[in-house]
Scaffold this active site. Structure first.
Site, short mmCIF file in Angstrom:
data_model
loop_
_atom_site.label_atom_id
_atom_site.label_comp_id
_atom_site.label_asym_id
_atom_site.label_seq_id
_atom_site.Cartn_x
_atom_site.Cartn_y
_atom_site.Cartn_z
N ARG A 42 95.26 -21.35 6.12
CA ARG A 42 93.93 -21.04 6.66
C ARG A 42 92.86 -21.17 5.57
NH1 ARG A 42 95.10 -15.42 9.53
NH2 ARG A 42 96.28 -15.16 7.62
N VAL A 71 98.73 -9.00 9.55
CA VAL A 71 98.42 -7.57 9.48
C VAL A 71 99.18 -6.78 10.55
CG1 VAL A 71 96.56 -5.89 9.81
CG2 VAL A 71 96.20 -7.89 8.36
N CYS A 124 90.59 -14.15 4.29
CA CYS A 124 89.73 -13.05 3.83
C CYS A 124 88.61 -13.49 2.89
CB CYS A 124 90.60 -11.99 3.15
SG CYS A 124 91.77 -11.22 4.28
N THR A 142 89.19 -12.09 12.70
CA THR A 142 87.72 -11.97 12.67
C THR A 142 87.20 -13.18 11.88
OG1 THR A 142 88.08 -10.41 10.84
CG2 THR A 142 87.40 -9.48 12.95
N ASP A 171 100.53 -9.61 21.73
CA ASP A 171 99.87 -10.80 21.19
C ASP A 171 99.67 -11.79 22.32
OD1 ASP A 171 99.73 -11.92 17.97
OD2 ASP A 171 99.43 -13.37 19.60
N1 LIG Z 1 96.07 -11.78 6.26
C1 LIG Z 1 95.66 -10.90 5.36
O1 LIG Z 1 96.10 -10.94 4.24
C2 LIG Z 1 94.66 -9.81 5.73
C3 LIG Z 1 94.49 -8.75 4.83
C4 LIG Z 1 93.61 -7.74 5.15
C5 LIG Z 1 92.87 -7.82 6.32
N2 LIG Z 1 93.02 -8.86 7.18
C6 LIG Z 1 92.25 -8.85 8.42
O2 LIG Z 1 93.09 -8.46 9.50
C7 LIG Z 1 92.73 -9.15 10.70
C8 LIG Z 1 93.92 -9.93 11.23
O3 LIG Z 1 94.28 -10.91 10.28
P1 LIG Z 1 95.71 -11.59 10.26
O4 LIG Z 1 95.83 -12.25 8.93
O5 LIG Z 1 96.75 -10.65 10.70
O6 LIG Z 1 95.50 -12.70 11.40
P2 LIG Z 1 96.65 -13.61 12.06
O7 LIG Z 1 95.95 -14.85 12.52
O8 LIG Z 1 97.82 -13.74 11.15
O9 LIG Z 1 97.11 -12.77 13.31
C9 LIG Z 1 96.29 -12.45 14.35
C10 LIG Z 1 97.12 -12.45 15.62
O10 LIG Z 1 96.30 -11.99 16.68
C11 LIG Z 1 96.62 -12.72 17.83
N3 LIG Z 1 95.52 -12.58 18.77
C12 LIG Z 1 94.34 -13.26 18.83
N4 LIG Z 1 93.59 -12.77 19.82
C13 LIG Z 1 94.29 -11.77 20.39
C14 LIG Z 1 94.03 -10.88 21.46
N5 LIG Z 1 92.88 -10.93 22.11
N6 LIG Z 1 94.97 -10.00 21.78
C15 LIG Z 1 96.15 -9.95 21.10
N7 LIG Z 1 96.44 -10.76 20.08
C16 LIG Z 1 95.52 -11.65 19.73
C17 LIG Z 1 96.89 -14.12 17.35
O11 LIG Z 1 97.71 -14.83 18.28
C18 LIG Z 1 97.63 -13.83 16.03
O12 LIG Z 1 99.03 -13.78 16.21
C19 LIG Z 1 91.54 -9.99 10.34
O13 LIG Z 1 90.37 -9.27 10.59
C20 LIG Z 1 91.68 -10.18 8.84
O14 LIG Z 1 90.46 -10.43 8.20
C21 LIG Z 1 93.93 -9.85 6.91
#
Ligand SMILES: NC(=O)c1ccc[n+]([C@@H]2O[C@H](COP(=O)([O-])OP(=O)(O)OC[C@H]3O[C@@H](n4cnc5c(N)ncnc54)[C@H](O)[C@@H]3O)[C@@H](O)[C@H]2O)c1
Length: 401
Positions: A325, A11, A257, A83, A29
């Site tokens: 995941r 995201v 998700c 999350t 990050d």
């Molecule tokens: N992947 C999807 O398709 C998608 C779609 C819609 C919503 N979401 C939501 O978006 C959010 C993020 O999901 P994602 O898929 O991008 O996750 P992801 O695991 O791909 O990325 C999250 C990133 O955050 C970093 N991180 C963790 N703790 C941190 C901190 N304290 N400070 C800075 N960086 C930190 C991790 O190292 C990682 O690179 C989640 O809530 C998810 O449910 C995801």
């Protein structure tokens, strides 16, 4: 204006790449490896090409960092951290809390904080704002908004630009600034009346998918018991031009998700005294699919998988992505091993997983297709073992649901 994005995963990096066409963007990050890769112009997700990233870095509009103080001076800070569920499969906001700490400790002037991480209604108002206030050394009143992300990594037809985006601020000023920000790179912005409605809508969208996938997975078992084809039945039902939406059976649901978000909704419902029995059961039905599939394979193989070489084909949670995941393949492998099978897996898109590498697509006693990437040849799958069970409905000539 400088924009900071906390979390550079699926995201956060997608938003960063779009925003960097219009603003100076800092991607923060905690993962050093990811940050080093990004700064050398290598993208780690399907939706953002390395060539695009390299161009943004060269033009000076994007950089990644592990240093929280680099967010200082931002006008907007976007939260895009995981999350997940805790060990007892309940909402776990520890990453959001850590992101709030970074924001609280590193902002000395008013910023607009936008949460894109998926969480239950009330998270922005009752968790994020108080947490940032707690970690701030000053008394600044920040602005707060929510805009849940809907990106579907690897998808071609719908992307961040042409997918409607919900948003709502805690104040009209926050709403206005949020609209101004996203309208630079999103075509269709839809304002709702409160952050809680936006948060709930995101959870309900994914719960809708979880429940319908569970329904079709249960129906696949019913169709098999009745001796009819689930796929032909679904195609027949799908000739109805209204009131029906086709979902297809599978080994279960994966990704960050669909298996997770409904539990966030169920947890907040139950905390408010509203039952979420249906949502909880849907989750169970999908988790139970792996066991059902292994049971079918056992039945077809004289009731015994002891010492059989079983190849699981496709371990990514969905086709054409490397994301593992919450993949259903994990439970399928677990159930196969509990039956005494010798399990390996083939997935060249994923490459390596849990310290193991993708095995060749050949020479197995049994192959079970969990995910079918477009790049994997159907004939090669059929030739990989004398018995092939396909959970995807895409490998013609194999046994299946
Ligand atoms: N992947 C999807 O398709 C998608 C779609 C819609 C919503 N979401 C939501 O978006 C959010 C993020 O999901 P994602 O898929 O991008 O996750 P992801 O695991 O791909 O990325 C999250 C990133 O955050 C970093 N991180 C963790 N703790 C941190 C901190 N304290 N400070 C800075 N960086 C930190 C991790 O190292 C990682 O690179 C989640 O809530 C998810 O449910 C995801």
């Amino acid at each position: 204006m400088k924009i900071s994005i906390i979390g550079q995963g699926y995201v956060g990096l997608t938003i960063a790449a779009s925003a960097a066409e219009h603003f100076e963007v800092v991607g923060f990050d905690t993962n050093r490896e990811i940050v080093a890769k990004l700064n050398s112009g290598i993208s780690h997700i399907e939706g953002v090409q390395s060539s695009v990233l390299a161009k943004l870095i060269k033009s000076g509009t994007y950089r990644a960092t592990t240093n929280g103080s680099d967010i200082q001076g931002s006008g907007i800070v976007v939260i895009a951290v995981p999350t997940p569920l805790s060990n007892d499969r309940e909402p776990d906001l520890k990453y959001i809390d850590a992101a709030c700490k970074t924001i609280g400790e590193n902002t000395t002037t008013q910023v607009l904080v936008i949460n894109e991480s998926t969480s239950f209604p009330g998270t922005l108002r009752n968790f994020i704002k108080p947490a940032i206030d707690k970690y701030s050394s000053s008394q600044i009143e920040h602005l707060y908004a929510i805009s849940p992300e809907r990106v579907d990594p690897g998808r071609g037809d719908f992307n961040q630009k042409n997918t409607a985006r919900l948003y709502s601020g805690m104040t009209p000023e926050a709403s206005g600034k949020t609209k101004e920000f996203y309208s630079k790179f999103c075509d269709n912005l839809v304002e709702v009346s409160s952050p809680e409605v936006a948060e709930a809508a995101k959870l309900f969208e994914n719960t809708f998918r979880q429940v319908n996938i569970a329904l079709v997975n249960e129906f696949a078992q019913i169709a098999h018991a009745l001796g009819i084809s689930v796929y032909e039945t679904l195609d027949a039902a799908n000739t109805k031009p209204y009131g029906f939406m086709k979902f297809t059976p599978s080994a279960g649901v994966g990704g960050h998700c669909i298996p997770v978000d409904p539990t966030y909704l169920a947890a907040v419902a139950e905390a408010h005294g509203a039952p979420a029995t249906f949502i909880r059961r849907a989750n169970e039905v999908n988790l139970e699919m792996s066991e059902y599939i292994v049971r079918r394979v056992v039945e077809d193989n004289s009731g015994n998988l002891q010492s059989k070489n079983v190849l699981v084909v496709g371990v990514a949670y969905k086709p054409n992505v490397a994301d593992v995941r919450e993949t259903a393949a994990e439970l399928v492998i677990e159930h196969l091993r509990s039956q005494g099978a010798v399990v390996s897996w083939h997935d060249e898109v994923v490459g390596s997983w849990r310290g193991e590498s993708s095995a060749p697509l050949q020479g197995a006693d049994i192959a079970i297709v969990v995910t079918k990437h477009d790049s994997v040849d159907e004939k090669k799958i059929l030739a990989s073992a004398p018995y092939v069970f396909d959970t995807t409905g895409k490998v013609k000539g194999a046994k299946g649901l």
